[in-house]
Design a protein around this motif. Structure first.
Motif, PDB file in Angstrom:
ATOM      1  N   HIS A 134       7.190  -2.381   5.107  1.00  0.00           N
ATOM      2  CA  HIS A 134       6.240  -3.098   5.961  1.00  0.00           C
ATOM      3  C   HIS A 134       5.861  -4.434   5.327  1.00  0.00           C
ATOM      4  O   HIS A 134       5.747  -5.454   6.012  1.00  0.00           O
ATOM      5  CB  HIS A 134       4.987  -2.263   6.206  1.00  0.00           C
ATOM      6  CG  HIS A 134       5.233  -1.099   7.119  1.00  0.00           C
ATOM      7  ND1 HIS A 134       4.235  -0.256   7.513  1.00  0.00           N
ATOM      8  CD2 HIS A 134       6.358  -0.627   7.718  1.00  0.00           C
ATOM      9  CE1 HIS A 134       4.725   0.671   8.308  1.00  0.00           C
ATOM     10  NE2 HIS A 134       6.011   0.476   8.442  1.00  0.00           N
ATOM     11  N   ALA A 135       5.660  -4.430   4.013  1.00  0.00           N
ATOM     12  CA  ALA A 135       5.247  -5.659   3.320  1.00  0.00           C
ATOM     13  C   ALA A 135       6.285  -6.765   3.454  1.00  0.00           C
ATOM     14  O   ALA A 135       5.949  -7.950   3.433  1.00  0.00           O
ATOM     15  CB  ALA A 135       4.987  -5.366   1.848  1.00  0.00           C
ATOM     16  N   VAL A 194       1.875 -10.414  11.748  1.00  0.00           N
ATOM     17  CA  VAL A 194       0.677 -10.405  10.905  1.00  0.00           C
ATOM     18  C   VAL A 194       0.385  -9.028  10.324  1.00  0.00           C
ATOM     19  O   VAL A 194      -0.354  -8.911   9.351  1.00  0.00           O
ATOM     20  CB  VAL A 194      -0.558 -10.935  11.667  1.00  0.00           C
ATOM     21  CG1 VAL A 194      -0.371 -12.404  12.014  1.00  0.00           C
ATOM     22  CG2 VAL A 194      -0.843 -10.121  12.913  1.00  0.00           C
ATOM     23  N   ALA A 195       0.968  -7.976  10.905  1.00  0.00           N
ATOM     24  CA  ALA A 195       0.760  -6.621  10.386  1.00  0.00           C
ATOM     25  C   ALA A 195       1.789  -5.697  11.001  1.00  0.00           C
ATOM     26  O   ALA A 195       2.415  -6.020  12.012  1.00  0.00           O
ATOM     27  CB  ALA A 195      -0.655  -6.128  10.699  1.00  0.00           C
ATOM     28  N   VAL A 196       1.959  -4.532  10.373  1.00  0.00           N
ATOM     29  CA  VAL A 196       2.819  -3.473  10.907  1.00  0.00           C
ATOM     30  C   VAL A 196       1.966  -2.212  10.964  1.00  0.00           C
ATOM     31  O   VAL A 196       1.330  -1.843   9.986  1.00  0.00           O
ATOM     32  CB  VAL A 196       4.064  -3.240  10.038  1.00  0.00           C
ATOM     33  CG1 VAL A 196       4.945  -2.154  10.642  1.00  0.00           C
ATOM     34  CG2 VAL A 196       4.865  -4.533   9.862  1.00  0.00           C
ATOM     35  N   HIS A 197       1.931  -1.569  12.129  1.00  0.00           N
ATOM     36  CA  HIS A 197       1.127  -0.366  12.323  1.00  0.00           C
ATOM     37  C   HIS A 197       2.030   0.803  12.684  1.00  0.00           C
ATOM     38  O   HIS A 197       3.131   0.619  13.190  1.00  0.00           O
ATOM     39  CB  HIS A 197       0.117  -0.560  13.473  1.00  0.00           C
ATOM     40  CG  HIS A 197      -0.730  -1.785  13.338  1.00  0.00           C
ATOM     41  ND1 HIS A 197      -1.718  -1.907  12.396  1.00  0.00           N
ATOM     42  CD2 HIS A 197      -0.736  -2.941  14.042  1.00  0.00           C
ATOM     43  CE1 HIS A 197      -2.299  -3.091  12.517  1.00  0.00           C
ATOM     44  NE2 HIS A 197      -1.717  -3.738  13.517  1.00  0.00           N
ATOM     45  N   VAL A 207       5.755  -8.434   7.129  1.00  0.00           N
ATOM     46  CA  VAL A 207       4.552  -9.231   7.366  1.00  0.00           C
ATOM     47  C   VAL A 207       4.800 -10.675   6.925  1.00  0.00           C
ATOM     48  O   VAL A 207       5.284 -10.937   5.828  1.00  0.00           O
ATOM     49  CB  VAL A 207       3.338  -8.640   6.619  1.00  0.00           C
ATOM     50  CG1 VAL A 207       2.126  -9.561   6.735  1.00  0.00           C
ATOM     51  CG2 VAL A 207       3.011  -7.260   7.167  1.00  0.00           C
ATOM     52  N   GLN A 227       0.835  -1.192   0.000  1.00  0.00           N
ATOM     53  CA  GLN A 227       0.000   0.000   0.000  1.00  0.00           C
ATOM     54  C   GLN A 227       0.874   1.249   0.000  1.00  0.00           C
ATOM     55  O   GLN A 227       1.770   1.408   0.824  1.00  0.00           O
ATOM     56  CB  GLN A 227      -0.943   0.041   1.200  1.00  0.00           C
ATOM     57  CG  GLN A 227      -1.923   1.198   1.119  1.00  0.00           C
ATOM     58  CD  GLN A 227      -2.934   1.207   2.239  1.00  0.00           C
ATOM     59  OE1 GLN A 227      -2.934   0.355   3.114  1.00  0.00           O
ATOM     60  NE2 GLN A 227      -3.815   2.200   2.219  1.00  0.00           N
ATOM     61  N   ASP A 253       6.879   2.637  14.338  1.00  0.00           N
ATOM     62  CA  ASP A 253       6.322   1.377  13.844  1.00  0.00           C
ATOM     63  C   ASP A 253       6.145   0.373  14.972  1.00  0.00           C
ATOM     64  O   ASP A 253       6.967   0.286  15.884  1.00  0.00           O
ATOM     65  CB  ASP A 253       7.229   0.780  12.765  1.00  0.00           C
ATOM     66  CG  ASP A 253       7.194   1.589  11.481  1.00  0.00           C
ATOM     67  OD1 ASP A 253       6.197   2.278  11.240  1.00  0.00           O
ATOM     68  OD2 ASP A 253       8.173   1.517  10.718  1.00  0.00           O
ATOM     69  N   ASP A 290       2.584  -6.193  14.861  1.00  0.00           N
ATOM     70  CA  ASP A 290       1.426  -6.931  15.372  1.00  0.00           C
ATOM     71  C   ASP A 290       1.776  -8.407  15.207  1.00  0.00           C
ATOM     72  O   ASP A 290       1.898  -8.906  14.085  1.00  0.00           O
ATOM     73  CB  ASP A 290       0.185  -6.552  14.567  1.00  0.00           C
ATOM     74  CG  ASP A 290      -1.099  -7.090  15.163  1.00  0.00           C
ATOM     75  OD1 ASP A 290      -1.037  -8.003  16.015  1.00  0.00           O
ATOM     76  OD2 ASP A 290      -2.171  -6.597  14.764  1.00  0.00           O
ATOM     77  N   GLU A 298      -7.895   2.515  -1.338  1.00  0.00           N
ATOM     78  CA  GLU A 298      -6.491   2.266  -1.035  1.00  0.00           C
ATOM     79  C   GLU A 298      -5.749   2.013  -2.338  1.00  0.00           C
ATOM     80  O   GLU A 298      -6.266   1.329  -3.230  1.00  0.00           O
ATOM     81  CB  GLU A 298      -6.349   1.064  -0.096  1.00  0.00           C
ATOM     82  CG  GLU A 298      -7.010   1.294   1.251  1.00  0.00           C
ATOM     83  CD  GLU A 298      -7.031   0.045   2.113  1.00  0.00           C
ATOM     84  OE1 GLU A 298      -7.043  -1.081   1.562  1.00  0.00           O
ATOM     85  OE2 GLU A 298      -7.039   0.193   3.345  1.00  0.00           O
ATOM     86  N   THR A 311       1.230 -12.519  16.262  1.00  0.00           N
ATOM     87  CA  THR A 311       0.430 -13.595  16.834  1.00  0.00           C
ATOM     88  C   THR A 311       1.385 -14.583  17.474  1.00  0.00           C
ATOM     89  O   THR A 311       2.274 -15.117  16.810  1.00  0.00           O
ATOM     90  CB  THR A 311      -0.406 -14.300  15.746  1.00  0.00           C
ATOM     91  OG1 THR A 311      -1.283 -13.348  15.162  1.00  0.00           O
ATOM     92  CG2 THR A 311      -1.223 -15.428  16.348  1.00  0.00           C
TER      93      THR A 311
END
Length: 198
Positions: A100-101, A119-122, A104, A9, A128, A131, A81, A133
């Motif tokens: 970020h991609a 599972v994600a980066v915020h 993940v 994104q 940064d 996220d 997006e 699991t």
């Protein structure tokens, strides 16, 4: 257009700007104006967006896309997006910079072995955050700092974490005395907290 193999994104379209089809766009590029350098941008449904003009406007950019010539058409795009495929992004960043991609999906390891997966980066404005699991637990958030994540190996598919710096375990001092700077009931400790009044 076929679905992107590895979408990254780059931006999200915001509100219409004026009456001639321009849009306010929030970018996720280091230089907001560089959004125009990546060629066509794509929505999740495969629609392509070609930038004809881009200019800065505070914390966003104002963009004119090919085929968007009036306010009504522009308003219908709000919230869209925009992505590019990872293959069009350069690999010449600093040694400690990552897309970020690319983070993940990586395994998360500590000294005992694999403990979870990203599972994600915020980024909520303070840096940064990964996220993650963890096995047997719901997701946890780990700050993406040198102390918490001292080693990243995209090629080998993992990040190494320091469980203490990452906030995954409490140190012995914290367990014995409550959190530093707080009494066991969570009140701030002060010079008169041992029975006196502030």
């Amino acid at each position: 257009m076929s679905k992107l193999e590895n979408p990254v994104q780059m931006a999200v379209i915001g509100a219409a700007h004026g009456i001639k089809g321009e849009l306010r766009v929030k970018t996720f590029t280091g230089d907001p104006l560089a959004l125009a350098d990546y060629g066509p941008l794509y929505a999740k449904d495969g629609r392509a967006f070609q930038i004809l003009d881009i200019r800065p406007a505070g914390t966003v950019v104002v963009v004119r896309f090919k085929g968007v010539g009036d306010r009504n058409t522009a308003e219908a795009l709000a919230g869209t997006e925009l992505f590019v495929d990872r293959s069009v992004l350069p690999n010449d960043g600093e040694e400690d910079e990552f897309y970020h991609a690319d983070l993940v999906g990586l395994e998360v390891r500590d000294d005992t072995g694999v403990i979870g997966r990203i599972v994600a980066v915020h980024n909520f404005g303070g840096g940064d955050i990964l996220d993650v699991t963890l096995a047997g637990r719901k997701g946890v958030l780990i700050p993406f700092t040198q102390a918490a994540v001292p080693h990243v190996s995209i090629a080998d598919g993992f990040v190494q974490v320091d469980p203490l710096a990452a906030g995954l375990v409490e140190d012995e001092d914290s367990e014995a005395a409550g959190r530093p700077g707080f009494d066991p009931k969570g009140r701030p400790r002060g010079p008169k907290d041992a029975g006196g009044n502030r």
